[in-house]
Design a protein around this motif. Structure first.
Motif, PDB file in Angstrom:
ATOM      1  N   ALA A 200       0.834  -1.201   0.000  1.00 31.59           N
ATOM      2  CA  ALA A 200       0.000   0.000   0.000  1.00 31.59           C
ATOM      3  C   ALA A 200       0.870   1.253   0.000  1.00 31.59           C
ATOM      4  N   ALA A 201       2.006   1.183   0.683  1.00 29.67           N
ATOM      5  CA  ALA A 201       2.906   2.337   0.712  1.00 29.67           C
ATOM      6  C   ALA A 201       3.447   2.616  -0.696  1.00 29.67           C
ATOM      7  N   ILE A 202       3.731   1.536  -1.441  1.00 31.32           N
ATOM      8  CA  ILE A 202       4.227   1.722  -2.808  1.00 31.32           C
ATOM      9  C   ILE A 202       3.154   2.392  -3.663  1.00 31.32           C
ATOM     10  N   ILE A 203       1.927   1.943  -3.507  1.00 33.42           N
ATOM     11  CA  ILE A 203       0.835   2.527  -4.296  1.00 33.42           C
ATOM     12  C   ILE A 203       0.695   4.015  -3.976  1.00 33.42           C
ATOM     13  N   ARG A 204       0.718   4.337  -2.670  1.00 33.25           N
ATOM     14  CA  ARG A 204       0.585   5.747  -2.273  1.00 33.25           C
ATOM     15  C   ARG A 204       1.684   6.590  -2.905  1.00 33.25           C
ATOM     16  N   THR A 205       2.901   6.072  -2.884  1.00 36.19           N
ATOM     17  CA  THR A 205       4.018   6.871  -3.397  1.00 36.19           C
ATOM     18  C   THR A 205       3.930   7.032  -4.910  1.00 36.19           C
ATOM     19  N   VAL A 206       3.554   5.959  -5.602  1.00 38.28           N
ATOM     20  CA  VAL A 206       3.458   6.061  -7.060  1.00 38.28           C
ATOM     21  C   VAL A 206       2.341   7.021  -7.445  1.00 38.28           C
ATOM     22  N   GLU A 207       1.277   7.038  -6.635  1.00 34.54           N
ATOM     23  CA  GLU A 207       0.190   7.987  -6.877  1.00 34.54           C
ATOM     24  C   GLU A 207       0.691   9.411  -6.840  1.00 34.54           C
TER      25      GLU A 207
END
Lengths: 310, 556, 338
Positions: A200-207
């Protein structure tokens, strides 16, 4: 003082009633966390007397937990490694039982403002690896070197893309190991690859970062990020992996997802463990599986259940 | 009766002593655990050789060497099954793996070369990584174990255990036996190998060598690892079998220290300024109200600061870096300038150094300053840096900017550390006796001079304690570093790049490291190194404090 | 003391050099600016949390809004339900109170011992330095130590002595709230000890010497004179300890916190506080949500709501302690001690 007493009394009065006697504990992979959580919730409606504790940090957490008898089940996005098998065998005297309960693919994601739509395995190696053993080419640090200079900002204006921001998981993750083995050919990650403790942290950052590129389990894909099609090399035709096709068995980055348990030879799993295993093999669980974005596993669990668990 | 009081005194003294010593022992037990887990890392491997008894050697002995047992079977572990059977492991990380990955050993008569593939622009080029010299000639050589060691038996009967990447043997054993017919050396597991003769079915020795040890230099020096283009300081423990673990502590320690430094740079001025104002200038009535309010910042735990910073602050900081720098630079200047020119209008009553009007005006000035700072930063960025400081530096100076950078960590960690420094420093300042300051004022000095000369020397030890505690907190903080630093083990003095701290590494890797493995021990050693570092800093601080206390003699 | 260095001064004739006056003005404004920014920061952070929790559109397309958070909380699956949140609040308060009950007396004991009873040799200095340094050891080491020493060794011992009939199912030999509280107490003990010692060192020697001169024993001096005078620093230490403990997640993960626990550690059934149970903790919930939040609306608002509860719990505990501290100061000022 009085206020504190009142508060404590309230807590005592509003406490929950009888606790569940039976507990099952599942430890392991973040890739499978959504699946396992969904299964646990559905299982609770079937068997409300059994509570399931879930702790997901990474696949590497499962072998020690099973060896030390701290968990009932271990979920992993990779099989036990030889070292882990040896450790387990040394400690317990037998080998763990593993079943392939699902499959998914490792998706490569980027920001919507990045115009890239596909990427080759070779370029992934050049971005993420320090030794570039898979591609044998020079390292890539900026988007310009991949031929991408400008993105499109939300306002429509052109956006200059600078240094690539490569994101990955921490070393305890099975997906980290999978990426290392399959995309980097066993080479090491570059020290500049960011390690985040959860998908989820990766998704947030890519967003949030137009320069970011990362890998996540396909069940974590959200509409806020763009999935890149991964092809074998620059010359090959893209073999799929964007949105829907990520869920089909088309990508070169598909992997088996395992459920392990400890079963001394000649013994049966406990009643609660059997209940959960039967549930996992049932049609309801398989529906949840496909709805969560996974592919079905193989028959190993149903075959195993015919032998034990009555 | 006087006796009863004496008895109480003696008993209580005894109980206090015993209880405290027990507590101290538990605390020191923690330290002992760290030390005793970490320090065996540096044991010399040959010091714990456990040589299993040789079987009955001789042609009459029957030796059945089976290769179909091993971890991949439901069968037994490799090793001596009994006096007659030796089970080999099916695991054979080959001495000559397929080209394209990893490294392999090229054995000649007196030298062995470890060759690895390096990526050049147009493909993988083999290059020699290490050379091992065996002057007496090689009699038999083993495969590479899972622990990245291999064994060579030379014709003089000496057994050398080498670790990949180091040309110096890790340990050597000399045994008195006939070597001419021994032609096989095989690893049975990570630390046991057997020497035997396959044809004559004669087992000679099975040796257990300690392989979860490391030379100290491995943790701190540049090393050329296989597959890497040049020598590096890398932290990347082995995850997938077959790769070598890289355990350099330098990036981790550097990361911890730079995170602590960035946070102190931001938190120290603000905490000290606030402590001075609240403890020195403010009347107690207001102080009772304001101090708890400021201490409320402590109610934001590290997790919350980390989570909110990661979800809300990080994206904004990434886009608004210039505005941020503008604010940080302009606000103190504007406030100082307004103090310079406007202060004279607020001294209503001689001798009163606090006014509520002043506070309200300061709030106003602060808001104006923040706004001005942001706007100034933005316009400077537009005028001189082509609308983006970040890209400008990247383009013309090759400066790397990360999404997870030192500024983000500094802000978040600074917020976390601020209350500790503020609380203790403020207490120190407030509790100094009034005599020196008031005397100084009576003699005509300004309030600031009175602070520097009258209050500061007495409060200095307490202030130093506050800073040390804050520093310790910054060094040990886990959550903020875990989520905001990017966990990239690079040593960079650029605050716009990421870092990796020891605490975050421990949080990530310690729960999964096998107990007493090399990885486990190295992690504990990193905690020990951190302890040693803070020990050094704290000792200097203690000496300073002692000197000041003696000089300004509040308590002996 | 009830007043600071400057607050009683109402002197006249404070004529100082113009430049010194200017500089004093600048420093006054600067320091007050720092204090004000601290307060602005506090209000800003609280406001941000509330806004993220209750307002909408904090980040555009993937925004969270409170109705979303409410929806997730009311119909979601554990651990994202309102009951689970309540369970986490109770767990956090319980473990923090247990920790305070341990750390305050132990900290006082050790600080008093080091300051009053122990002979001041080089080894007491060494012990003092070791304690100061332990504040810098990363918290997960305490978790590992707590697991190895308290859970397995002490807990295993307790199991064998008192609960041998329910073995091999461990009662105390497994992570639980008692061990979590002890681990947290160990973690924050250095901070408390440092704070109390600093307070003791600030006391004028005349206080102690006067008490001895009047014939009081050491015990009576400590309990009657020294401790009351340093109560404020004790409470400060406890405040810092509580603030640190509510935020430490890493060690708790090893010694007793789970993502979802079906029952509260305090309940109506005897023995009212179940010390061997695993429990939920708001800090762990925040960490878990940040990394594994369920997809969809209300996600960020959920994190903010949980974070807000954690902040409010910590604030109420620390405010309670600060009020206590104020009363101590007032009470002992009345008695002329300060």
């Amino acid at each position: 003082m009085r206020l504190l007493a009142i508060v404590m009394a309230t807590c005592l009065l509003v406490s929950m009633s009888a606790q569940g006697a039976a507990t099952l504990s599942i430890v392991g992979s973040d890739t499978m966390s959504r699946l396992v959580t969904a299964w646990a919730d559905a299982f609770r409606t079937v068997r409300p007397d059994i509570t399931i504790e879930i702790q997901v940090s990474g696949s590497a957490a499962a072998p020690p937990a099973l060896t030390e008898q701290v968990a009932n089940f271990g979920v992993m996005s990779r099989p036990f490694s030889e070292t882990e098998l040896m450790d387990f065998l040394r400690r317990r005297g037998f080998l763990p039982q593993g079943f392939i309960v699902a499959r998914d693919s490792l998706a490569v994601i980027a920001n919507h403002q990045n115009p890239t739509d596909s990427i080759s395995l070779e370029d992934l190696d050049r971005i993420f690896s320090i030794g570039r053993l898979c591609s044998g080419r020079s390292a890539v640090t900026t988007w310009r070197e991949l031929g991408v200079e400008h993105g499109i900002a939300e306002s429509g204006a052109p956006l200059i893309l600078g240094r690539i921001n490569p994101l990955g998981r921490t070393a305890v993750s099975g997906s980290y190991g999978f990426f290392k083995g399959n995309v980097l050919c066993g080479g090491d990650f570059h020290s500049r690859v960011v390690e985040l403790p959860g998908f989820a942290a990766i998704i947030r950052t890519v967003e949030a970062d137009p320069n970011a590129i990362g890998y996540v389990g396909s069940s974590f894909i959200e509409s806020s990020v763009k999935v890149l099609a991964v092809h074998e090399s620059k010359k090959d035709v893209a073999t799929g992996m964007s949105g829907e096709s990520a869920r089909r068995d088309l990508s070169p980055l598909t992997r088996d997802l395992y459920l392990y348990l400890t079963l001394p030879p000649g013994e049966q799993p406990s009643v609660t463990e059997c209940a959960f295993l039967k549930f996992v093999a049932s049609g309801q669980a398989q529906d949840i599986l496909t709805k969560s974005g996974f592919l079905r596993g193989d028959d190993s669990l149903s075959e195993g259940l015919k032998v034990s668990c009555g | 009766m006087a006796n009863k009081r004496l008895i109480i005194d003696v008993i209580s003294a005894g109980m206090i002593r015993v209880a405290s010593v027990m507590i101290l022992l538990v605390i020191l037990g923690l330290f002992a655990q760290i030390a005793f887990t970490a320090l065996p890392l540096f044991e010399s491997p040959s010091s714990s050789v456990d040589v299993l008894p040789a079987t009955r050697a001789g042609p009459a002995a029957e030796l059945k060497v089976t290769q179909d047992s091993g971890a991949n079977d439901a069968g037994s572990l490799p090793g001596l099954i009994d006096d007659h059977r030796l089970a080999l492991s099916k695991i054979d990380p080959a001495a000559v793996p397929e080209p394209k990955r990893g490294s392999w050993l090229d054995a000649r008569d007196t030298t062995i070369e470890q060759v690895h593939l390096k990526a050049e622009n147009d493909g993988l080029v083999p290059s020699v990584l290490t050379r091992y010299f065996i002057p007496a000639g090689i009699q038999a050589m083993s495969n590479i174990s899972l622990s990245r060691h291999f064994v060579v038996l030379d014709r003089a009967g000496v057994i050398h255990v080498y670790r990949l990447g180091r040309s110096q043997a890790r340990s050597t054993f000399t045994e008195e036996f006939e070597v001419s017919d021994i032609n096989r050396v095989d690893w049975l597991d990570e630390s046991t190998f057997a020497l035997y003769s396959h044809e004559e079915q004669r087992l000679v020795r099975s040796v257990k060598a300690l392989t979860n040890t490391l030379p100290l230099a491995d943790l701190f020096s540049f090393r050329q690892y296989e597959g890497y283009p040049q020598p590096t300081l890398t932290w990347q423990p082995r995850v997938v079998d077959g790769a070598e673990s890289k355990y350099s502590l330098v990036p981790l320690l550097w990361g911890t220290m730079s995170a602590a430094l960035f946070s102190l740079m931001l938190a120290l001025p603000v905490a000290m300024g606030a402590a001075i104002y609240v403890g020195y200038y403010m009347p107690p009535v207001f102080r009772e109200a304001i101090k708890p309010m400021i201490e409320m910042i402590a109610a934001f735990p590290g997790v919350v600061i980390a989570g909110i910073a990661m979800l809300w602050l990080a994206p904004r900081l990434h886009h608004a870096l210039a505005e941020c720098i503008g604010i940080v630079l302009t606000v103190p200047i504007i406030v100082a300038l307004s103090g310079l020119f406007l202060n004279q209008y607020f001294q209503t009553q001689l001798g009163s150094y606090f006014s509520k009007r002043l506070l309200m005006v300061v709030v106003l000035v602060l808001v104006i300053a923040i706004y001005t700072g942001a706007k100034l930063g933005e316009s400077v960025e537009g005028l001189f840096f082509e609308d983006s400081v970040v890209l400008w530096f990247e383009r013309y100076y090759g400066l790397s900017v990360s999404y997870f950078n030192g500024v983000l960590v500094g802000i978040a960690l600074g917020i976390a550390v601020f209350p500790t420094i503020f609380s203790l420093a403020e207490e120190a300042i407030f509790s100094t006796p009034k005599g020196a300051a008031t005397g100084s004022l009576a003699l005509g000095a300004s309030p600031w001079q009175s602070f520097i000369d009258g209050v500061l020397p007495v409060a200095a030890p307490g202030i130093v304690a506050a800073i040390m505690l804050g520093l310790s907190r910054a060094i040990g903080e886990t959550m903020i570093l875990l989520l905001l630093s990017g966990n990239t083990p690079i040593q960079s003095s650029n605050p716009l790049e990421g870092m990796r701290s020891v605490a975050a590494t421990l949080a990530i890797e310690l729960p999964e490291a096998g107990v007493d493995s090399t990885h486990y021990r190295v992690l504990f050693f990193s905690a020990l190194a951190l302890f040693a570092l803070t020990f050094l800093i704290n000792t200097c601080a203690q000496l300073l404090k002692r000197r000041w206390r003696r000089r300004y003699g509040v308590v002996a | 003391m009830t007043s600071g260095p400057l607050s009683d001064f109402h002197g006249e004739g404070s004529v100082f050099a113009a430049w010194a006056q200017r500089r004093a003005g600048v420093m006054l404004w600067l320091t007050s600016g720092m204090a004000v920014s601290a307060i602005v920061l506090l209000i800003g952070m609280l406001g941000l949390l509330c806004w993220l929790a209750f307002a909408g559109d904090a980040f555009g397309a993937a925004a969270g809004h409170f109705p979303g958070a409410l929806a997730v909380l009311s119909q979601g699956e554990p651990p994202y339900t309102a009951e689970a949140l309540f369970s986490a609040i109770v767990g956090t308060i319980t473990v923090t109170l247990l920790m305070t009950l341990l750390v305050a007396p132990l900290g006082i004991l050790v600080a008093v011992y080091l300051h009053v009873y122990a002979r001041q040799h080089w080894y007491t200095d060494l012990v003092r330095i070791a304690i100061h340094n332990l504040a810098g050891v990363p918290s997960i080491i305490y978790g590992v130590f707590g697991l190895g020493f308290f859970v397995y060794w002490v807990g295993g011992g307790i199991d064998e002595l008192f609960f041998s009939d329910s073995l091999p199912r461990a009662t105390f030999g497994t992570p639980g709230i008692l061990w979590a509280a002890i681990t947290l107490a160990l973690l924050t003990l250095p901070t408390v000890i440092v704070s109390i010692e600093e307070g003791l060192l600030r006391l004028p020697a005349s206080l102690r010497e006067g008490s001895f001169a009047l014939g009081a024993t050491r015990f009576e001096t400590v309990v009657g004179v020294l401790l009351p005078a340093t109560m404020t620093s004790v409470v400060t230490g406890v405040i810092l300890a509580v603030a640190r403990a509510t935020g430490e997640v890493a060690p708790l993960m090893l010694v007793g916190v789970v993502k979802y626990a079906p029952s509260l550690p305090v309940s109506i059934e005897a023995p009212f506080i179940h010390l061997e149970q695993k429990f939920m903790h708001l800090g762990y919930l925040v960490y878990d949500l940040t990394l594994h939040a369920p997809a969809g609306n209300g996600r960020v608002a959920l994190i903010a709501v949980v974070a807000l509860s954690l902040v409010l719990v910590t604030m109420s505990l620390t405010t309670f302690a600060a009020v206590l501290r104020g009363r101590f100061r007032y009470q002992y000022a009345q008695e002329g001690l300060l």
